[in-house]
Design an enzyme around this catalytic site. Sequence first.
Site, mmCIF file in Angstrom:
data_model
loop_
_atom_site.group_PDB
_atom_site.id
_atom_site.type_symbol
_atom_site.label_atom_id
_atom_site.label_comp_id
_atom_site.label_asym_id
_atom_site.label_seq_id
_atom_site.Cartn_x
_atom_site.Cartn_y
_atom_site.Cartn_z
ATOM 1 N N SER A 56 12.176 95.839 19.954
ATOM 2 C CA SER A 56 12.647 95.097 18.703
ATOM 3 C C SER A 56 12.599 95.953 17.346
ATOM 4 C CB SER A 56 11.355 94.370 18.706
ATOM 5 O OG SER A 56 11.451 93.081 17.613
ATOM 6 N N ASP A 87 18.073 86.472 24.543
ATOM 7 C CA ASP A 87 17.369 86.716 23.324
ATOM 8 C C ASP A 87 17.513 85.975 22.385
ATOM 9 O OD1 ASP A 87 15.900 87.873 21.283
ATOM 10 O OD2 ASP A 87 15.873 89.962 22.262
ATOM 11 N N HIS A 134 13.512 87.552 24.338
ATOM 12 C CA HIS A 134 13.147 88.993 23.459
ATOM 13 C C HIS A 134 12.029 89.617 24.172
ATOM 14 C CE1 HIS A 134 13.283 91.335 20.194
ATOM 15 N NE2 HIS A 134 12.052 91.371 19.848
#
Length: 851
Positions: A710, A787, A820
Amino acid sequence: MMEVNREDYEALKDDLFDGRLHSSTSKKQFFKDGLLIPSMILVLLLWGTIVLLKVVPILTAQEIRDHGRLGSHRNFYNQNGGKALNSRHTKDGSLKISFENVRNNTFKPKLQSLQWLRVLDFETNDRGLFMTVSNDTYMVKSVHDKEYCQILYQGKDITIHGTAYKIDSLVASPDLKRLLIRTNSVANWRHSYFGTYYIYEIEDSEFYKISDNIAVAQWSPNSIDISFVQDNDLYIYSTETHSISKKITKDGSENIFNGKPDWVYEEEVLESDTALWWSPNGKFIAFFKTLEDKVKEIVIPYYVQNEINHTNGNDLYPEMRSIKYPKAGTSNPEVDVWVYSLEEDRSYPVNINKEHRSNPLLITELFWVNENTFVTKVSDRSSDVLTVLTVDAITQDVNTARNDPAEESWWEITHDTKVVPKNPSKGRDTDGYIDIIPVDGYNHLVYYKSYQDSEPIILTTGNWEVTSDAISFDQENDRLYFIATKKSSVERHLYYIHLSKPGKVHAVTDTDMDGVFSVSFSPGNRFVLLTYRGPDIPYQKIIDLRSKQKDHHTRGNIIGETLYYLEKNDELRHNLLRYSVPEKSFDELYLGMDDNGQDIIVNSFEILPNDFNPELRNHYPVFFFAYGGPNSQQVIKTFSVGFNEVIASQLNAIVVCVDGRGTGFKGKKFRSIVRDNLGDYEARDQISAASIYGGKSYVNAEKISLFGWSYGGYLTLKTLEKDAGEHFKYGISVAPVTDWSLYDSIYTERYMHTPQENIDGYDNSNVANVKNIGKCKRLLIMHGSGDDNVHVQNTMIVLDKFNSNNVANYDMMIFPDSSHAIKYHNANRIVYDKMLDWTRQAFNGDFETYN
């Protein structure tokens, strides 16, 4: 953190000769004289016999089983200790950390949560009531009275007309007479679900269905009414008539949300699925009305949700899901607060955004301070100025209590405000609240005696920070409890102050010992569930903070009486006796001086591999793990045995984590330096740390890697870009942002302003100079195609830059339909297996031929 796991094979490489025989010259000289050979053979036979006799008695049954199962080629013997050196054992015979024993939860501490019950008399009679489940029985118990038990429901299912439905959620009414039960749950976004809701009347043992496809359902304080959201409209269900009594809104649609947040408000603002708040007496509901007609959509294709039917041609095309997602600089949702009066059956808007339709304000927090008044916090879209408004639900008056500029920083979105009700006997003539604001550059507690005040009373000061983890006010004892970094920025201890005596801080937990504590208070703030999270093995216990008794033996708390332990994790402590967990230590790194001549000192931890030997030269690879996002923290003294320990054990590597500039809990100046220029200072600090480790004699400077997920994936790419292969030779970037104009507006603009205001900052912060990334030895980049947070578009754009600039030193994995967290269809196992195997290849030099 994300789960890791898989037993892996990586035999430790150890020298067969001691240091005196490392020289090729000495070995040639030794073998030169043929007369020495017979003597040498005899000596070796005698030596081997002695070693064998020493080895055999100390082999355990488990080692023998392991030998047979793994095969003899997996075991190598060391001249010094006689123990097997492989991916399963250390030199002393202890088991190593592997994916196998991480994934089976061998090292996962058991931690329980209490669903404290806010019953009708909690303020005057705090019995510490909580709901728990045991043997599929839902019951109310008391931490104060162990004998107390009220059965609410028995069973893990409910049966309606002969059909059983699994209980996904169960919430008792404040009077404990009814249950609100959710079944048939379908996940929506990070915090939200849709489901079918039922009412269970405990006395009559009867079920009543509210409806299907409900997004939010919440008890009124009166224990009779339930507010719920269906198809983005807000309703009230009455348990007296067991029917819908009111439909509050009628404009709910795909572009108008009532009482429920849209994607960006759920993800970045409320961190919840609920955007409605009952008044304390249950006479009013304040709720958000969100207009999304100007917000642009992101369309995400899903490829593997259903098997392709070759016969009829169904599911040949991807399923396309659209989400209203405001990217940086684009139109935000327009949110306003509405108030509904149950007695008058009418609603009205507060009109917070009346003058800001073209550039809506962010409404970040709402809380009731008394039966008729609530406070709401709003800010401009870049979080530069915080405005606090008070709203009278009866008169509809809206007043501005304060306007606070961030002053070369930003306002983080928080939900930690604590109401302090008026009590003339205690010198409190008006309703007020506790907040956290910067005081001399550090986040501290302040008290607004009236909710209309603009100037606070400062309660705490110093070069440490109060966190937003828990703030609790005990009205009876005038104690304000809070978690803070007063001892260390990498620890969390519980403290209190008397509201009438600002500045004098008392420790509740034992600050003579290292510790990270979290707490959960009973509604009356007499009892607390104290959770010790590390650095040692976690435990939990219930404490009576008003008891005059003291514990005979201090463990965790130095104030309050321990009633009992909820969890000791004795099984985990016993399990660890069989394993050699790599040593983890915390330190502060000096990274030199900044542009103003000030010392740069950052928090860090390192994990040393098993059997670490600092006398070795140019030997150990270093695996850096980074997140590094604004106001975040990874270096904290919690207990964990996971992916980092697997890397250290299986790859014989040093694992390092550095919280560089921009991260939290070291003051406003330290974190705010990254404003409008993400990726610069954070990358510099990772490079400086790599330079320090590369200079250590026992480190192989050609085997230093960096991994992040991330924001950490973004930081990995920016660091490799800035470093250009000088220190970091390898990198792993998972689900990275690569261009901040692609990420959501509320998060991005808090730290970068809009692209229209800060075009140079966006240009500098994006991953642009991919030729520099091409100077490292190898890069692994991975992303989930589904995502909805960091869109795979980010990775596709940087891949296009690689191709356009003839950069080919990378490997790529896409995980179909994964979000994610990358978990869909076994993806979480694969992503971690890939990282371990790929890093092993890097440290083995398998990628050297690519450059």
